[in-house]
Write an enzyme that holds these catalytic residues in place. Structure first.
Site: not given
Length: 400
Positions: A226, A249
């Site tokens: 993430d 991310h």
């Protein structure tokens, strides 16, 4: 913007100097050392040592010495969820030479919010060690289409309503959820930390900061599934330098506008960073709904992109997987954002996407010396509802 940078840097480094000085003065004064083995901890990785660690904390926290040290020798220590609470009589240092491991049964830890939680503490330092949350089994449960009964999972290391915190040389492995959370804190230094989790591990943000002031992150490598660093509401004076991100991310401000009444984000700097194979690079994201939140005074300086899908992105219509999207207009006001000396390769043709709010257009956005390329495709940029300018060499066809 330059004046803001220098003033902000002075404030950050003075604060860090105070942190180091307080640590050094603690070394010169009386220090009591507490070895977890003497409180019954076992380093075989099989015997539960949770109670021994809690008793060690109680002794160190209650000492009359100027400072205290909790020492964790080499070995593997099986530990459940623990909350370390202030107010302590002295500054406490965890010096960890071993590895702290969670149960291989993800349900044991998965029902807790946090694995190691520090609440209302002051002057706590963590040096060295590894935290292995063994989160891969829980990730598999969450990614499976055959079950919906997976627990949310635990954050590995959390600091809440605390101040004068230092985390140095720590490794966080395979967290069930977020690796490190800084929530409601002041004067925090994170340095030389390594975060490691699989690229498909869900909700495993590397470092999350919210409602906190004067936080500095240096020389840190984050490989996760993430956001490498996620920056939530109420974050003020955050400095990040020499950061490696990937997989992951990217570094994200947001998501914001989750609530109508929300604190803003201001004075955030990222300097000397490398992104490799990430889903995003430099991202600001907010849901498309009313909010009192804002983003102001952000600087992204000297950043290298290596095959990054969205190197520069402001997304004020954020809605992951396009499920239950609010379909309104973001109330978050984004202003004074500088992208300076951003270079490297984009994995997508649209290397710059500035999708701002129709009701609150972005203002003061500045692209300065941005050089991004894409293999076999012409680089593009996309802008809507944004006011700003390009300065110096901007390789992409700037839409500002």
């Amino acid at each position: 913007m330059t004046k803001l940078t220098s003033c902000f840097a002075i404030v950050v480094f003075i604060s860090l100097h105070i942190l180091y000085q307080s640590s050094a003065s603690g070394d010169q004064n009386s220090t009591s050392t507490y070895n977890v083995l003497k409180f019954g901890a076992k380093r075989n990785g099989v015997t539960d040592s949770t109670q021994a660690f809690l008793e060690t904390w109680s002794a160190a926290c209650g000492t009359s010495s100027d400072s205290s040290e909790i020492y964790v020798p080499k070995g593997r220590y099986l530990l459940g969820a623990m909350a370390f609470k202030g107010d302590c009589n002295s500054h406490v240092t965890f010096r960890i030479d071993g590895t702290l491991v969670a149960s291989p049964d993800y349900r044991v830890l998965g029902q807790a919010n946090n694995w190691f939680s520090f609440e209302r503490v002051s002057g706590v330092t963590i040096i060295g060690g590894a935290l292995d949350a063994k989160g891969s089994a829980l990730w598999a449960c969450k990614l499976s289409t055959k079950t919906t009964s997976c627990p949310n999972g635990a954050t590995t290391l959390s600091f809440t309503n605390s101040k004068d915190i230092r985390v140095e040389g720590l490794m966080s492995l395979n967290s069930q959820m977020f690796h490190i959370v800084i929530n409601g804190c002041q004067d925090v230094l994170i340095q030389g930390v390594k975060v490691i989790a699989a690229g498909n591990s869900p909700n495993t943000d590397g470092i999350h900061v919210q409602f906190s002031k004067n936080v500095a992150i240096f020389d840190t490598s984050i490989k996760t599934g993430d956001d490498c660093v996620s920056i939530g509401p109420g974050t003020k004076d955050l400095w990040m330098e020499r950061i490696f991100c990937g997989p992951g991310h990217g570094i994200s401000i947001g998501s914001l506008a989750k609530d109508l009444v929300e604190e803003g984000v201001q004075n955030v700097t990222l300097k000397n960073a490398i992104f490799k194979g990430t889903q995003n690079g430099l991202r600001i994201k907010s849901w498309a709904r009313p909010s009192t939140g804002f983003v102001q005074g952000v600087q992204f300086l000297d950043v290298k992109m290596i095959n990054v899908q969205n190197p520069i992105i402001i997304d004020q219509n954020y809605c992951p997987h396009n499920l239950n999207c609010p379909g309104q207009v973001s109330g978050v006001k984004v202003s004074d954002v500088l992208y300076q000396n951003i270079r490297g390769t984009s994995a997508t043709a649209v290397a710059i996407k500035l999708d701002c709010s129709a009701a609150n257009p972005c203002s003061g956005v500045r692209l300065e010396n941005v050089n991004l390329t894409c293999r076999k495709q012409a680089i593009q940029s996309y802008c809507t509802n944004v006011n700003g300018k390009s300065v110096g060499t901007v390789q992409t066809s700037s839409c500002l």
